[in-house]
Design a protein around this motif. Structure first.
Motif, PDB file in Angstrom:
ATOM      1  N   ASP A 774     -24.781 -17.886  21.755  1.00 15.55           N
ATOM      2  CA  ASP A 774     -25.227 -16.506  21.949  1.00 15.55           C
ATOM      3  C   ASP A 774     -24.086 -15.576  21.568  1.00 15.55           C
ATOM      4  OD1 ASP A 774     -26.334 -14.100  22.727  1.00 15.55           O
ATOM      5  OD2 ASP A 774     -25.829 -14.392  24.844  1.00 15.55           O
ATOM      6  N   TYR A 823     -33.019 -18.945  22.846  1.00 11.38           N
ATOM      7  CA  TYR A 823     -32.560 -17.790  23.625  1.00 11.38           C
ATOM      8  C   TYR A 823     -33.422 -16.573  23.331  1.00 11.38           C
ATOM      9  CZ  TYR A 823     -29.558 -13.940  25.161  1.00 11.38           C
ATOM     10  OH  TYR A 823     -29.078 -12.808  25.768  1.00 11.38           O
ATOM     11  N   VAL A 828     -32.219 -18.500  28.569  1.00  7.99           N
ATOM     12  CA  VAL A 828     -32.188 -19.698  27.738  1.00  7.99           C
ATOM     13  C   VAL A 828     -33.359 -20.578  28.159  1.00  7.99           C
ATOM     14  CG1 VAL A 828     -30.921 -21.811  27.167  1.00  7.99           C
ATOM     15  CG2 VAL A 828     -29.708 -19.645  27.354  1.00  7.99           C
TER      16      VAL A 828
END
Length: 1001
Positions: A774, A823, A828
């Motif tokens: 991320d 995501y 998640v």
């Protein structure tokens, strides 16, 4: 460089051609499209050869210098056309066979070729024919890029009355050229695709649109779409191009939105013979860009009677005043390219030593994993290669031994294949050594003896072997064949692996078993079938990875390499442990020295000796590599230890008051292709692949075609990326590594180790299939499969900014592996598999794969929310954020509730705001599946055209995300696995295990 620049006599002719034929040339990097709606071009990739080049002809004007079919280089397949123009006063050309065209079709033609230029220049021409009249259309002049494959293209309209077209590959008069040409194509496309003819009449139908010089991606002009008000949309439609039914069609363009915060859409309009639209597909871009962005679209021609043509259509919307520009339109039939083997390795899996048939030469035998694996024979004293065999479809050589009759036996990783090599006689002819009279024979063992972990030599030419996955052992005799021991039963019920095996006598064979909670060795009597257990306590090893029995009279020893690390020295009579030797990484230990009570092995690059009587070890010094096999050789009355080292050296060591370490002799293991284990688009829009079994990381650059092969780093089960860093999840041990792609590759420091996913009991982890980065939070999320014999996977959050592990959640889904992560909106989503590590037995109550939710910006209560997205499916093999903003997943694995669905896979979609079964839509049996999926199954990627592309069951699909039923079209029918896409939207996947393929959309 163009013909006009190098062939001065043709300058006036070129100006004439330019005045009578409208030309659009596209001559850029290899990612330029312009393949067109494909027309059949015989021998387009030069795989056929003969006295000349079939279907390729010399040109009477442009010389007949050397052009041949070559297997030195190939863009795809194994061959290309090599052009050698060694003269600066003559030229070289080859012209394809002519293809019939219709003078009435209002279209353009495009030709392309891939060129690897070592020196000089080559160009691609379109040649049109009207009877005996020939019109050659040259490309624009470009500076060639050398020593890499580049795509060369040209697009032009046919002159009036032309009935045939051909492609000409040309090296100019003044150009001294060496080049390879491959994968030539010719196709039909829209007229004026680059809008370089400023008058759009007759080639584009427009409203509120016109050619413009204000903004252009290439050339001098582009198409300007200008909404004068928010009440009327501006549009432009290309000429109609003939297509066939049920054919895949792709279009692409560059779009620049200069003002207005609204949409520009690109359409494919499929029409019947009367011009009525019978199918329309659309892809839309929304927002002001102030830069050129690619817009693509793909669809399949309707499989109905009357589907005749397709056009490309652009329009703005009426919700806002908009000014946009469009340029470089292409219309193609997607082409599948074989980019070839990406990863090669030549690891030293193991080595043994023996004699040739005359007993005059000492031989060294090496097994090397690959696909196929290698078996190589050397002169042990000189390192000269004497024999080299490919082991067809074999992935690795796990066990090697030399039998009492000097035959060499190889136990392999798959196909139940046991090989026996009978050495021939070494002779010297003209100073060159050869071995003749050798033979390599393959025996296929019974079902259940799938993996031959280890082999050991007994008496009378007998060989014993330990196998998986049924936990059996066998005796092989070259006369009577293979006999499964223990009455064709597992040696120990419930233990799937005889991981190592050592011969003590005809009544005493030792077997390292697993998986177990503690190191377990079975003493087995092949004559009576009786057995007893040696189980050294306190080591907690799942497996005994290696066993060596060292006969030494009443003081014989077992050297056992445990999976928990130490090499322990065992008294086989009492089961007591004499010594625990840490950090031993050699493949086994040597036999006992002929005159001393000593055994040799390596730690790192240092040679050690263990004194059996004193029960002590001594460091003998740095030898430059770890040992993979040993022997003792007598020379001039002195005894030497010979060892094959991982460094590619042969160690010659003399024990004495003044020890001698000699590593001056080298040997080379031939490279072999390596299976591709994982595939991602990483930093720099490059395509990264990691190798199965022996690792390696290769990097393919779509813009240049350059391939860089890096060795080492280990087998990455999956990879992910942030910025310039690529993160690798390495098996075994679930090592998480970071590769800084801006720095040089160095297997010891770059990739560097970040952390190891749960390393301690009871949650040993091995395979990080779930890898998600991320960029917003600069965090890494890892989902893993447990180590051998274990069920419980784990989920880890790692902060890349602070280089700390935020949390690890063992067994986040009870008794399941975590293999897929996605995501969306600070959450998640993880997908699980009911299958654990190798050799584990699934919990009978766990029958369905699940999806769990993890909050990234707030605390999580355990157990985390989780649900079964598709009843009966055992594996959630992939999760992505779809083009609709929802989470898309693939559910597969043998159905526990409906066996008729075992060979299919389901697509499911759920709302990330409501992740549960009630808000999940299931599209059952959408794809073919292999059925026996455990960890690595289907993969998905969102295309730039808004479609979702899927690989599953060896096939590639396109899913129409806009349709309510999520219609799927099969694009490639066999051999496909893994999937990613580059910045242009072209797809990359693995085919037939070792090759990277590109689906050029």
């Amino acid at each position: 460089m163009s013909l006009g620049k190098h062939h001065r006599l043709w300058v006036p002719f070129i100006f004439t051609v330019w005045s009578v034929v409208m030309i659009v040339s596209m001559f850029g990097n290899r990612e330029a499209h312009a393949a067109g709606i494909a027309m059949s071009l015989p021998n387009s990739s030069f795989e056929e050869e003969g006295a000349s080049i079939p279907n390729w002809n010399t040109h009477p004007t442009f010389g007949t210098s050397t052009a041949t079919v070559s297997n030195v280089r190939a863009y795809t397949g194994s061959k290309s056309m090599k052009m050698v123009d060694a003269s600066s006063s003559s030229s070289l050309a080859r012209v394809s066979d002519k293809i019939s065209i219709s003078p009435t079709e209002q279209i353009a033609y495009t030709a392309s070729a891939y060129a690897y230029i070592e020196q000089g220049s080559v160009e691609v021409y379109l040649v049109f024919y009207n009877g005996t009249t020939e019109t050659r259309v040259p490309p624009a002049s470009v500076t060639p890029t050398v020593d890499q494959w580049n795509k060369r293209t040209i697009t032009a309209e046919a002159p009036a009355g032309a009935t045939e077209v051909a492609v000409m590959i040309y090296s100019g008069l003044a150009s001294i050229t060496t080049a390879y040409i491959d994968d030539i194509s010719i196709g039909k496309t829209v007229k004026n695709p680059g809008f370089e003819t400023a008058d759009l009449t007759g080639n584009w139908t427009v409203s509120g649109a016109a050619s413009s010089t204000t903004a252009k991606n290439g050339g001098a002009y582009s198409l300007k779409l200008d909404d004068a008000s928010s009440l009327a949309a501006s549009y432009a439609e290309s000429s109609n191009v003939p297509v066939t039914s049920n054919a895949r069609v792709s279009a692409a363009a560059k779009v620049y939105i200069a003002s207005g915060n609204t949409e520009v859409s690109m359409h494919l309009l499929f029409k019947n013979a009367t011009g009525t639209v019978i199918k329309e597909v659309e892809n839309t871009f929304s927002g002001t860009t102030l830069q050129w962005i690619p817009l693509t679209i793909s669809a399949t021609t309707p499989n109905v009677t009357g589907a005749k043509t397709v056009s490309v259509y652009f329009t703005t919307k009426t919700t806002a005043v908009t000014v946009a520009y469009v340029d470089d339109v292409t219309l193609d039939t997607p082409i599948e390219y074989n980019l070839g083997t990406q990863i090669v390795n030549n690891p030293l899996d193991g080595a043994v030593f023996g004699k040739d048939a005359s007993s005059s030469y000492d031989l060294m035998y090496v097994g090397s994993s690959g696909y196929p694996s290698k078996f190589v024979v050397y002169d042990a004293r000189t390192g000269e290669l004497l024999d080299d065999h490919d082991l067809d479809q074999i992935e690795a050589v796990w066990g090697m031994t030399v039998a009492s009759d000097q035959s060499v036996y190889l136990g392999t990783a798959n196909k139940r294949a046991l090989y026996r090599y009978v050495p021939g006689t070494v002779s010297v002819n003209g100073g060159v050594k050869t071995i003749t009279g050798s033979s390599l024979q393959k025996t296929t063992l019974d079902a259940g003896l799938n993996v031959i972990w280890d082999v050991t030599a007994g008496s009378s030419g007998n060989v014993y072997g330990g196998t998986a996955t049924d936990g059996k052992a066998f005796l092989y005799n070259p006369t009577s064949g293979a006999t499964v021991l223990n009455g064709n039963q597992a040696i120990v019920s419930g233990l799937a692996h005889v991981r190592s095996i050592a011969y003590g006598s005809d009544t005493e064979v030792f077997m390292g078993m697993g998986p177990t909670s503690n190191a377990t060795i079975i003493r087995f009597n092949p004559t009576t079938g009786t057995q007893s257990t040696i189980s050294p306590s306190g080591y907690g090893s799942t497996y005994v990875l290696g066993l060596d029995y060292i006969p030494n009279g009443s003081d014989s020893k077992l050297f056992a390499k445990l999976s928990s690390e130490p090499l322990i020295v065992i008294n086989p009579t009492t089961g007591g442990v004499d010594a625990s030797l840490g950090n031993v990484d050699s493949i086994g230990v040597s036999s006992k020295h002929p005159t001393d009570d000593k055994v040799y092995y390596t730690k790192g690059t240092h040679l050690y000796v263990y004194d059996i009587s004193a029960k002590t070890q001594t460091d003998l010094g740095d030898v430059g590599g770890k040992a993979a096999g040993y022997t003792f050789v007598t020379e001039a009355g002195n005894t030497y230890l010979y060892a094959a080292l991982s460094s590619g050296k042969i160690l010659k060591y003399k024990l004495g008051a003044t020890p001698i370490i000699d590593t001056s002799i080298s040997f080379t293991i031939p490279d072999s292709p390596t299976k591709i284990r994982s595939l991602v688009k990483g930093p720099g829009d490059r395509i990264y692949t990691s190798g199965y079994l022996r690792g390696g990381l290769s990097v393919y650059q779509p813009d240049t075609g350059k391939l860089t092969r890096n060795r080492g780093a280990g087998q990455a089960e999956n990879m992910t990326t942030i910025g310039n860093n690529l993160y690798l999840g390495i098996y075994p041990g679930a090592w998480i590594k970071k590769y800084d792609t801006n720095s040089s590759w160095n297997d010891t420091t770059n990739p560097s180790l970040l952390f190891q996913d749960i390393a301690g009991s009871p949650n040993y982890q091995d395979r990080p299939f779930g890898m998600l980065a991320d960029p917003a939070s600069n965090r890494l999320y890892v989902g893993s499969v447990a180590s051998s014999g274990k069920l419980s996977g784990s989920f880890t959050v790692y902060d890349l900014t602070t280089s700390t592990r935020v949390t690890t959640v063992p067994d986040i889904v009870d008794d399941q592996s975590i293999i897929a992560l996605a995501y969306k909106n600070n959450k998640v989503y993880g997908g699980s598999s009911v299958y654990g590590g190798i050799g584990s037995t699934a919990n009978p109550s766990v029958t369905e794969g699940k999806v769990f939710t993890w909050q990234t910006t707030s605390s999580n209560s355990l157990p985390v929310p989780q649900f079964v997205p598709v009843a009966g499916r055992k594996v959630i093999s992939d999760l992505i954020v779809g083009p609709d903003g929802n989470i898309w997943g693939i559910a597969e694995g043998n159905s526990s509730t409906d066996p008729s669905r075992n060979l299919t896979a389901d697509l499911f979609i759920f709302d990330p705001n409501n992740p549960d079964a009630a808000h999940t839509t299931i599209y059952a049996n959408k794809f073919t599946s292999s059925g026996n999926v455990s960890w690595q199954g289907g993969k998905m990627v969102v295309g730039r055209d808004g479609n979702v592309y899927v690989t599953n069951g060896g096939k590639l699909y396109a899913v129409d995300a806009s349709s309510t039923t999520k219609d799927a079209v099969m694009l490639v029918s066999t051999g496909v696995s893994l999937l990613t896409a580059d910045a242009n939207g072209d797809l990359y996947y693995v085919k037939y295990e070792t090759n990277l393929y590109k689906y050029d959309k």
